[in-house]
Write a protein that holds these residues in place. Structure first.
Motif, PDB file in Angstrom:
ATOM      1  N   ASP A   1      -0.282   8.775 -11.045  1.00 46.04           N
ATOM      2  CA  ASP A   1      -0.302   7.601 -11.924  1.00 46.04           C
ATOM      3  C   ASP A   1       0.657   7.872 -13.073  1.00 46.04           C
ATOM      4  OD1 ASP A   1      -2.364   6.152 -10.561  1.00 46.04           O
ATOM      5  OD2 ASP A   1      -3.831   7.521 -11.431  1.00 46.04           O
ATOM      6  N   CYS A   2       1.594   6.978 -13.301  1.00 45.51           N
ATOM      7  CA  CYS A   2       2.645   7.203 -14.301  1.00 45.51           C
ATOM      8  C   CYS A   2       2.785   6.033 -15.260  1.00 45.51           C
ATOM      9  CB  CYS A   2       3.996   7.403 -13.619  1.00 45.51           C
ATOM     10  SG  CYS A   2       4.060   8.749 -12.437  1.00 45.51           S
ATOM     11  N   ARG A   3       3.288   6.361 -16.440  1.00 46.96           N
ATOM     12  CA  ARG A   3       3.715   5.368 -17.420  1.00 46.96           C
ATOM     13  C   ARG A   3       5.134   5.729 -17.809  1.00 46.96           C
ATOM     14  NH1 ARG A   3      -1.104   3.470 -21.213  1.00 46.96           N
ATOM     15  NH2 ARG A   3      -2.767   3.782 -19.730  1.00 46.96           N
TER      16      ARG A   3
ATOM     17  N   SER B   1       2.764   0.890  -6.291  1.00 46.21           N
ATOM     18  CA  SER B   1       2.198  -0.309  -6.906  1.00 46.21           C
ATOM     19  C   SER B   1       2.485  -0.193  -8.397  1.00 46.21           C
ATOM     20  CB  SER B   1       0.705  -0.435  -6.629  1.00 46.21           C
ATOM     21  OG  SER B   1      -0.001   0.653  -7.155  1.00 46.21           O
ATOM     22  N   LEU B   2       2.969  -1.286  -8.989  1.00 48.07           N
ATOM     23  CA  LEU B   2       3.356  -1.198 -10.393  1.00 48.07           C
ATOM     24  C   LEU B   2       2.927  -2.413 -11.181  1.00 48.07           C
ATOM     25  CD1 LEU B   2       6.173  -3.018 -11.006  1.00 48.07           C
ATOM     26  CD2 LEU B   2       7.042  -1.305  -9.433  1.00 48.07           C
ATOM     27  N   LYS B   3       2.855  -2.201 -12.507  1.00 45.16           N
ATOM     28  CA  LYS B   3       2.539  -3.265 -13.454  1.00 45.16           C
ATOM     29  C   LYS B   3       3.568  -3.197 -14.566  1.00 45.16           C
ATOM     30  CE  LYS B   3      -2.438  -2.804 -12.845  1.00 45.16           C
ATOM     31  NZ  LYS B   3      -3.702  -2.447 -13.490  1.00 45.16           N
TER      32      LYS B   3
ATOM     33  N   THR C   1       1.767   3.630  -9.644  1.00 48.49           N
ATOM     34  CA  THR C   1       1.011   4.624  -8.886  1.00 48.49           C
ATOM     35  C   THR C   1       1.724   4.887  -7.569  1.00 48.49           C
ATOM     36  OG1 THR C   1      -1.072   3.874  -9.861  1.00 48.49           O
ATOM     37  CG2 THR C   1      -1.211   5.137  -7.807  1.00 48.49           C
ATOM     38  N   ILE C   2       1.895   6.178  -7.284  1.00 53.15           N
ATOM     39  CA  ILE C   2       2.500   6.609  -6.027  1.00 53.15           C
ATOM     40  C   ILE C   2       1.490   7.493  -5.316  1.00 53.15           C
ATOM     41  CG2 ILE C   2       4.385   7.896  -4.939  1.00 53.15           C
ATOM     42  CD1 ILE C   2       6.018   7.417  -7.507  1.00 53.15           C
ATOM     43  N   SER C   3       1.238   7.219  -4.048  1.00 49.69           N
ATOM     44  CA  SER C   3       0.395   8.085  -3.229  1.00 49.69           C
ATOM     45  C   SER C   3       1.330   8.956  -2.394  1.00 49.69           C
ATOM     46  CB  SER C   3      -0.511   7.255  -2.328  1.00 49.69           C
ATOM     47  OG  SER C   3      -1.356   8.109  -1.594  1.00 49.69           O
TER      48      SER C   3
ATOM     49  N   GLU D   1       2.182  -7.774 -11.563  1.00 51.30           N
ATOM     50  CA  GLU D   1       1.984  -6.694 -10.606  1.00 51.30           C
ATOM     51  C   GLU D   1       2.950  -6.889  -9.459  1.00 51.30           C
ATOM     52  OE1 GLU D   1      -2.038  -5.871  -9.465  1.00 51.30           O
ATOM     53  OE2 GLU D   1      -2.796  -6.371 -11.453  1.00 51.30           O
ATOM     54  N   ALA D   2       3.459  -5.783  -8.920  1.00 51.92           N
ATOM     55  CA  ALA D   2       4.414  -5.856  -7.820  1.00 51.92           C
ATOM     56  C   ALA D   2       4.287  -4.620  -6.946  1.00 51.92           C
ATOM     57  CB  ALA D   2       5.836  -5.964  -8.367  1.00 51.92           C
ATOM     58  N   LEU D   3       4.798  -4.726  -5.741  1.00 57.30           N
ATOM     59  CA  LEU D   3       4.887  -3.589  -4.835  1.00 57.30           C
ATOM     60  C   LEU D   3       6.343  -3.181  -4.745  1.00 57.30           C
ATOM     61  CD1 LEU D   3       2.498  -4.722  -1.977  1.00 57.30           C
ATOM     62  CD2 LEU D   3       2.003  -3.158  -3.859  1.00 57.30           C
ATOM     63  N   ALA D   4       6.580  -1.878  -4.625  1.00 61.99           N
ATOM     64  CA  ALA D   4       7.934  -1.352  -4.567  1.00 61.99           C
ATOM     65  C   ALA D   4       7.976  -0.201  -3.575  1.00 61.99           C
ATOM     66  CB  ALA D   4       8.368  -0.881  -5.951  1.00 61.99           C
TER      67      ALA D   4
END
Length: 130
Positions: free
Chosen positions: A101-103, A47-49, A84-86, A54-57
């Motif tokens: 959680d990444c930037r 999930s990203l911003k 965010t990657i789970s 916001e989008a899903l990838a």
């Protein structure tokens, strides 16, 4: 829950009188840094911003420095991204899933059918073991 945060070195910006040429060289250098790390081919939901959207990838591969993913949204090179990657427990060899959680910023993009391939260098991350 264990938690760990890290800011990657080299993400500080420097001013220069050469302007765009220096920015392009810096972007190319960042992409070279991402290329230099071993990649792991993992397809995980993301999930990203970026830019207020916001989008899903889906990841294609992950390295210590960055991630390559497929996304429906267009993300220009240079865009700031939060994602965010789970990561499933089995992938990381633990009893619990890990949330990452990444930037970072987009350093490469290409079109792949209806989706866009986006390469992101990770500038900062927070890892949480659940």
């Amino acid at each position: 829950m264990k938690s760990e945060s890290k800011r990657k070195n080299g993400s500080a910006s420097a001013s220069s009188s050469t302007g765009a040429a220096t920015g392009a060289a810096r972007a190319k250098s960042s992409y070279t840094d991402v290329q230099g790390a071993p990649r792991f081919p993992l397809e995980l939901p993301v999930s990203l911003k970026s830019g207020g959207q916001e989008a899903l990838a889906t990841t294609q591969n992950i390295s210590a420095n960055g991630v390559l993913f497929q996304v429906d949204a267009d993300m220009p090179v240079g865009s700031r991204v939060e994602f965010t990657i789970s990561v499933p427990a089995a992938v990381v060899g633990s009893d619990n899933d890990v949330r990452l959680d990444c930037r970072g910023r987009v350093v490469r993009k290409y079109d792949s059918g209806e989706r866009h391939g986006v390469g992101v260098v990770i500038d900062e991350y927070h890892l949480e073991r659940r």
